[in-house]
Write a protein that holds these residues in place. Structure first.
Motif, PDB file in Angstrom:
ATOM      1  N   PRO A   1      25.388   4.375  49.094  1.00 33.77           N
ATOM      2  CA  PRO A   1      25.278   5.826  48.885  1.00 33.77           C
ATOM      3  C   PRO A   1      26.649   6.519  48.868  1.00 33.77           C
ATOM      4  CG  PRO A   1      23.751   5.083  50.593  1.00 33.77           C
ATOM      5  CD  PRO A   1      24.642   3.927  50.290  1.00 33.77           C
ATOM      6  N   ILE A   2      26.771   7.527  48.011  1.00 36.09           N
ATOM      7  CA  ILE A   2      28.001   8.323  47.946  1.00 36.09           C
ATOM      8  C   ILE A   2      27.626   9.805  48.054  1.00 36.09           C
ATOM      9  CG2 ILE A   2      30.100   8.867  46.628  1.00 36.09           C
ATOM     10  CD1 ILE A   2      29.566   6.397  44.885  1.00 36.09           C
ATOM     11  N   ILE A   3      28.300  10.520  48.946  1.00 31.94           N
ATOM     12  CA  ILE A   3      28.154  11.984  48.997  1.00 31.94           C
ATOM     13  C   ILE A   3      29.537  12.584  48.827  1.00 31.94           C
ATOM     14  CG2 ILE A   3      27.501  13.976  50.412  1.00 31.94           C
ATOM     15  CD1 ILE A   3      25.412  12.339  51.774  1.00 31.94           C
ATOM     16  N   SER A   4      29.663  13.552  47.947  1.00 30.51           N
ATOM     17  CA  SER A   4      30.948  14.234  47.768  1.00 30.51           C
ATOM     18  C   SER A   4      30.828  15.677  48.225  1.00 30.51           C
ATOM     19  CB  SER A   4      31.391  14.189  46.305  1.00 30.51           C
ATOM     20  OG  SER A   4      31.697  12.863  45.938  1.00 30.51           O
ATOM     21  N   LEU A   5      31.793  16.103  49.008  1.00 27.40           N
ATOM     22  CA  LEU A   5      31.846  17.490  49.470  1.00 27.40           C
ATOM     23  C   LEU A   5      32.978  18.203  48.738  1.00 27.40           C
ATOM     24  CD1 LEU A   5      31.735  16.857  53.356  1.00 27.40           C
ATOM     25  CD2 LEU A   5      29.813  17.453  51.873  1.00 27.40           C
TER      26      LEU A   5
ATOM     27  N   ASP B   1      25.775  10.469  44.634  1.00 23.64           N
ATOM     28  CA  ASP B   1      24.333  10.713  44.720  1.00 23.64           C
ATOM     29  C   ASP B   1      24.062  12.168  45.073  1.00 23.64           C
ATOM     30  OD1 ASP B   1      23.501   7.913  44.412  1.00 23.64           O
ATOM     31  OD2 ASP B   1      24.658   7.677  46.252  1.00 23.64           O
ATOM     32  N   ARG B   2      24.936  12.736  45.883  1.00 21.36           N
ATOM     33  CA  ARG B   2      24.825  14.153  46.224  1.00 21.36           C
ATOM     34  C   ARG B   2      26.206  14.784  46.129  1.00 21.36           C
ATOM     35  NH1 ARG B   2      20.430  12.583  45.853  1.00 21.36           N
ATOM     36  NH2 ARG B   2      18.735  12.553  47.391  1.00 21.36           N
ATOM     37  N   VAL B   3      26.269  15.923  45.475  1.00 21.38           N
ATOM     38  CA  VAL B   3      27.497  16.708  45.477  1.00 21.38           C
ATOM     39  C   VAL B   3      27.172  18.023  46.166  1.00 21.38           C
ATOM     40  CG1 VAL B   3      29.305  17.778  44.076  1.00 21.38           C
ATOM     41  CG2 VAL B   3      28.285  15.631  43.328  1.00 21.38           C
ATOM     42  N   TRP B   4      27.807  18.256  47.299  1.00 23.81           N
ATOM     43  CA  TRP B   4      27.579  19.484  48.054  1.00 23.81           C
ATOM     44  C   TRP B   4      28.838  20.331  47.960  1.00 23.81           C
ATOM     45  CZ3 TRP B   4      25.144  17.396  53.281  1.00 23.81           C
ATOM     46  CH2 TRP B   4      23.883  16.846  52.988  1.00 23.81           C
TER      47      TRP B   4
ATOM     48  N   VAL C   1      25.540  20.486  41.251  1.00 23.32           N
ATOM     49  CA  VAL C   1      25.614  20.280  42.703  1.00 23.32           C
ATOM     50  C   VAL C   1      24.214  20.460  43.291  1.00 23.32           C
ATOM     51  CG1 VAL C   1      27.993  21.159  42.748  1.00 23.32           C
ATOM     52  CG2 VAL C   1      26.147  22.636  43.458  1.00 23.32           C
ATOM     53  N   GLU C   2      23.974  19.719  44.363  1.00 20.12           N
ATOM     54  CA  GLU C   2      22.628  19.715  44.953  1.00 20.12           C
ATOM     55  C   GLU C   2      22.481  20.709  46.083  1.00 20.12           C
ATOM     56  OE1 GLU C   2      24.160  16.742  44.222  1.00 20.12           O
ATOM     57  OE2 GLU C   2      22.898  16.422  42.470  1.00 20.12           O
ATOM     58  N   LYS C   3      23.607  21.176  46.619  1.00 28.16           N
ATOM     59  CA  LYS C   3      23.492  22.016  47.804  1.00 28.16           C
ATOM     60  C   LYS C   3      24.709  22.927  47.902  1.00 28.16           C
ATOM     61  CE  LYS C   3      23.165  21.184  52.833  1.00 28.16           C
ATOM     62  NZ  LYS C   3      21.786  21.472  53.270  1.00 28.16           N
ATOM     63  N   VAL C   4      24.446  24.172  48.183  1.00 26.25           N
ATOM     64  CA  VAL C   4      25.529  25.132  48.420  1.00 26.25           C
ATOM     65  C   VAL C   4      25.599  25.360  49.930  1.00 26.25           C
ATOM     66  CG1 VAL C   4      26.402  27.448  47.960  1.00 26.25           C
ATOM     67  CG2 VAL C   4      25.122  26.219  46.181  1.00 26.25           C
ATOM     68  N   ILE C   5      26.767  25.103  50.500  1.00 23.75           N
ATOM     69  CA  ILE C   5      26.907  25.168  51.963  1.00 23.75           C
ATOM     70  C   ILE C   5      27.496  26.518  52.366  1.00 23.75           C
ATOM     71  CG2 ILE C   5      27.970  24.053  53.972  1.00 23.75           C
ATOM     72  CD1 ILE C   5      28.275  21.532  52.210  1.00 23.75           C
ATOM     73  N   PRO C   6      26.741  27.265  53.207  1.00 25.73           N
ATOM     74  CA  PRO C   6      27.275  28.550  53.661  1.00 25.73           C
ATOM     75  C   PRO C   6      28.524  28.328  54.519  1.00 25.73           C
ATOM     76  CG  PRO C   6      24.983  28.225  54.366  1.00 25.73           C
ATOM     77  CD  PRO C   6      25.448  26.941  53.812  1.00 25.73           C
ATOM     78  N   GLU C   7      29.494  29.232  54.376  1.00 22.82           N
ATOM     79  CA  GLU C   7      30.744  29.076  55.107  1.00 22.82           C
ATOM     80  C   GLU C   7      30.761  29.981  56.341  1.00 22.82           C
ATOM     81  OE1 GLU C   7      34.210  29.653  52.689  1.00 22.82           O
ATOM     82  OE2 GLU C   7      33.407  28.403  51.067  1.00 22.82           O
ATOM     83  N   PRO C   8      31.568  29.612  57.341  1.00 27.23           N
ATOM     84  CA  PRO C   8      31.747  30.527  58.473  1.00 27.23           C
ATOM     85  C   PRO C   8      32.488  31.779  57.991  1.00 27.23           C
ATOM     86  CG  PRO C   8      33.250  28.664  58.641  1.00 27.23           C
ATOM     87  CD  PRO C   8      32.336  28.374  57.487  1.00 27.23           C
ATOM     88  N   GLU C   9      32.361  32.861  58.720  1.00 25.76           N
ATOM     89  CA  GLU C   9      33.083  34.107  58.397  1.00 25.76           C
ATOM     90  C   GLU C   9      34.529  33.794  58.016  1.00 25.76           C
ATOM     91  OE1 GLU C   9      32.460  37.768  58.575  1.00 25.76           O
ATOM     92  OE2 GLU C   9      30.548  36.782  58.105  1.00 25.76           O
ATOM     93  N   SER C  10      35.164  33.035  58.927  1.00 26.72           N
ATOM     94  CA  SER C  10      36.555  32.664  58.701  1.00 26.72           C
ATOM     95  C   SER C  10      36.801  31.332  59.379  1.00 26.72           C
ATOM     96  CB  SER C  10      37.469  33.732  59.306  1.00 26.72           C
ATOM     97  OG  SER C  10      38.701  33.129  59.661  1.00 26.72           O
ATOM     98  N   PHE C  11      37.665  30.518  58.762  1.00 25.61           N
ATOM     99  CA  PHE C  11      37.944  29.215  59.356  1.00 25.61           C
ATOM    100  C   PHE C  11      38.910  29.335  60.539  1.00 25.61           C
ATOM    101  CE2 PHE C  11      36.160  27.648  55.357  1.00 25.61           C
ATOM    102  CZ  PHE C  11      35.360  26.630  55.828  1.00 25.61           C
ATOM    103  N   THR C  12      39.386  30.544  60.775  1.00 23.29           N
ATOM    104  CA  THR C  12      40.260  30.724  61.938  1.00 23.29           C
ATOM    105  C   THR C  12      39.432  31.047  63.189  1.00 23.29           C
ATOM    106  OG1 THR C  12      40.570  33.017  61.275  1.00 23.29           O
ATOM    107  CG2 THR C  12      42.299  31.476  60.646  1.00 23.29           C
ATOM    108  N   ASP C  13      38.159  31.355  62.962  1.00 26.87           N
ATOM    109  CA  ASP C  13      37.264  31.616  64.093  1.00 26.87           C
ATOM    110  C   ASP C  13      36.756  30.277  64.636  1.00 26.87           C
ATOM    111  OD1 ASP C  13      35.212  32.379  65.820  1.00 26.87           O
ATOM    112  OD2 ASP C  13      33.798  32.650  64.153  1.00 26.87           O
TER     113      ASP C  13
END
Lengths: 282, 266
Positions: A137-141, A158-161, A207-219
């Motif tokens: 299996p291969i998953i790409s982010l 197999d999955r691109v997120w 793409v198979e999935k859209v991933i919600p992001e945190p407000e900010s990556f500094t949090d």
């Protein structure tokens, strides 16, 4: 010009890079170096790790966080040896039945003279070719920038997120604008037309999935929660994919790409020249 | 190919792509589109190339009327397609089919430079993937001629995906033990170089053809210096180990028929 604003943000430093994903999601990461042909490309950070106790191969494109790291990582622009290192480790993963997780973040493959001399095109081509039938299996982010063939070379999966503010495009909006409109300043317009954001690509079945992001990556708290969620989802998906028969896995992988831009084929071959009356060649 | 109009008194001429000297059209066609003055391999219409390479009357086209749409609704794309059709006399940027070369049956695809510089959109990708799937099913070898500016921007990411799709179809063909020979012609660049152009069991090129992944201007910008003329030429690619042989145009037909013969009998 919403898309272009997002792209500009995505390109800024301050976002999580592959290193953060590797530390935030996996345990016991051990980096493995080199393509066994020519060199070790620092734009690709790869190795073996565990995900919830399961051994996996992780291959990330790393841009670096400060100017010194960025220089060392070549700003995440991968050279042919980087793609070959990735392929070597994917083959290794296949041999030992380990799933592969790719983390993609690049403005594009390195466009230097040396990269051309060592076969940038050939290296990317070979990855597409081999990944399509890799028996694990291969998953790409897609975590930030997805620059054309240089990104695709780690994203036949197999999955691109894709993160909600990440982009993935056949051409940079700037290059598109300068070619089509002879004006790189029209990049915001091109970005809109290219339909390159996560939601667009979800709609196209790329793409198979859209991933919600945190407000900010500094949090710190929000980011921790984000990685926790992603770890759980990845772990679940890897388990699901690992339970599929290899033949089913591969035929579904092929079919996923096969159906993108599929048209009705003619039932009967046409004798040559039969149709040339339609258009007169100028 | 070209309709002879009634009016002109003088013989129609075209300008050589390199030396820009006027050459009589008949002379250029007679020399296989090689400039008689400077030796430059001028681009050949895909259909003419098929006529030159395949046994007379043996070519049968596949998916001749397969055309794409405007899948991402890119503004002005329909107009571009219309112009490309008028200019090239073709529906799309590649011609696919089966034929015999020196009596050897094979599938063949030839990209068309006059159609948006052979750029690869969904229809081009689909036609080539269909050809490889057909060849795999019928156990036929594939001969391919590439000429391309790369993936077609106006179809966005759907174009990029064609690289993966066609590479997968080539892989299946290869795993069936079948032969794929690709000839790279001027220019072969971008997403086509980074997929099926570099996946042949045998990769040949025409003399002097531009073959590369990134554009020359981009590389010069990255490097901050001018590149030598021979950079990304067929000869450069052979020197660096990415091309098996450079085969002059007049020898290609024999070369192909010999290679096809050597790969039969599996």
């Amino acid at each position: 010009m919403e898309a272009y604003e997002k792209i500009k943000k995505t390109r800024q430093s301050g976002r999580a890079t592959s290193v953060d994903y590797i530390n935030g999601i996996f345990e016991e990461f051990t980096e493995l170096h080199g393509d066994r042909r020519f060199a070790d490309d620092h734009a690709v950070l790869a190795g073996i790790a565990t995900l919830n106790g399961v051994p996996v191969t992780v291959i990330g494109i790393e841009k670096g966080k400060n100017i010194q790291e960025r220089m060392e990582r070549n700003f995440g622009c991968v050279s042919p040896e980087g793609y070959r290192k990735a392929l070597r480790l994917m083959k290794q993963a296949e041999k030992f039945g380990r799933p592969v997780i790719c983390i993609v973040d690049t403005q594009g493959a390195y466009a230097g003279a040396g990269a051309e001399e060592r076969g940038a095109g050939a290296a990317i081509a070979e990855n597409l070719y081999e990944m399509m039938t890799l028996r694990t299996p291969i998953i790409s982010l897609m975590i930030g920038e997805g620059g054309s063939g240089g990104a695709l070379a780690l994203a036949v999966a197999d999955r691109v997120w894709m993160l909600e503010n990440a982009y993935y495009s056949v051409v940079s909006p700037e290059a598109c604008a300068s070619i089509l409109y002879k004006d790189a300043g029209k990049a915001p317009e091109a970005a809109e037309h290219l339909r390159l954001m996560a939601n667009d690509l979800y709609g196209f079945g790329i793409v198979e999935k859209v991933i919600p992001e945190p407000e900010s990556f500094t949090d710190a708290e929000g980011t921790k929660h984000f990685f926790h969620q992603l770890r759980r989802d990845l772990s679940r998906e890897i388990k699901h994919l690992s339970h599929m028969s290899r033949d089913t896995l591969l035929s579904e992988r092929y079919e996923k790409y096969r159906k993108i831009g599929r048209y009705e084929s003619d039932t009967a071959p046409t004798p040559a020249k039969a149709r040339r009356v339609f258009f007169g060649r100028k | 190919m070209n309709q002879v109009s009634a009016a002109p008194v003088t013989e129609p001429t075209v300008l050589c792509e390199k030396c820009k000297q006027p050459i009589s059209r008949t002379a250029l066609i007679g020399s296989g589109y090689v400039c008689p003055l400077c030796g430059k391999y001028n681009r050949i219409p895909a259909r003419t190339r098929i006529e030159l390479l395949t046994d007379k009357g043996s070519f049968c086209e596949h998916n001749a009327t397969l055309v794409g749409e405007n899948p991402i609704g890119f503004p002005g794309y329909e107009e571009k397609i219309r112009t490309a059709r008028e200019k090239s006399g073709e529906y799309e940027g590649v011609i696919c089919g089966e034929a015999e070369i020196g009596g050897e049956r094979c599938c063949i695809f030839v990209m068309e430079s006059a159609f948006m510089m052979g750029s690869m959109g969904t229809a081009v990708g689909d036609k080539i993937a269909l050809l490889f799937e057909y060849a795999t099913a019928k156990k036929l070898p594939v001969i391919g001629y590439t000429v391309s500016g790369g993936a077609r921007m106006q179809e966005g990411m759907l174009s990029l995906m064609q690289m993966a799709k066609v590479s997968g179809a080539v892989k299946h063909h290869s795993e069936a033990g079948l032969f794929y020979l690709v000839c790279l012609t001027d220019p072969t660049t971008g997403g086509v170089t980074a997929s099926f152009a570099m996946l042949g069991d045998m990769i040949i090129a025409e003399p002097g053809a531009l073959i590369g992944f990134a554009g020359r201007r981009v590389i010069e910008q990255v490097m901050g210096q001018k590149l030598p003329d021979e950079f990304q030429s067929a000869e450069f690619q052979m020197k660096n180990g990415f091309v098996d042989a450079i085969v002059p145009r007049e020898e290609q037909r024999n070369f192909l028929s010999r290679m096809l013969r050597l790969h039969t009998g599996r």
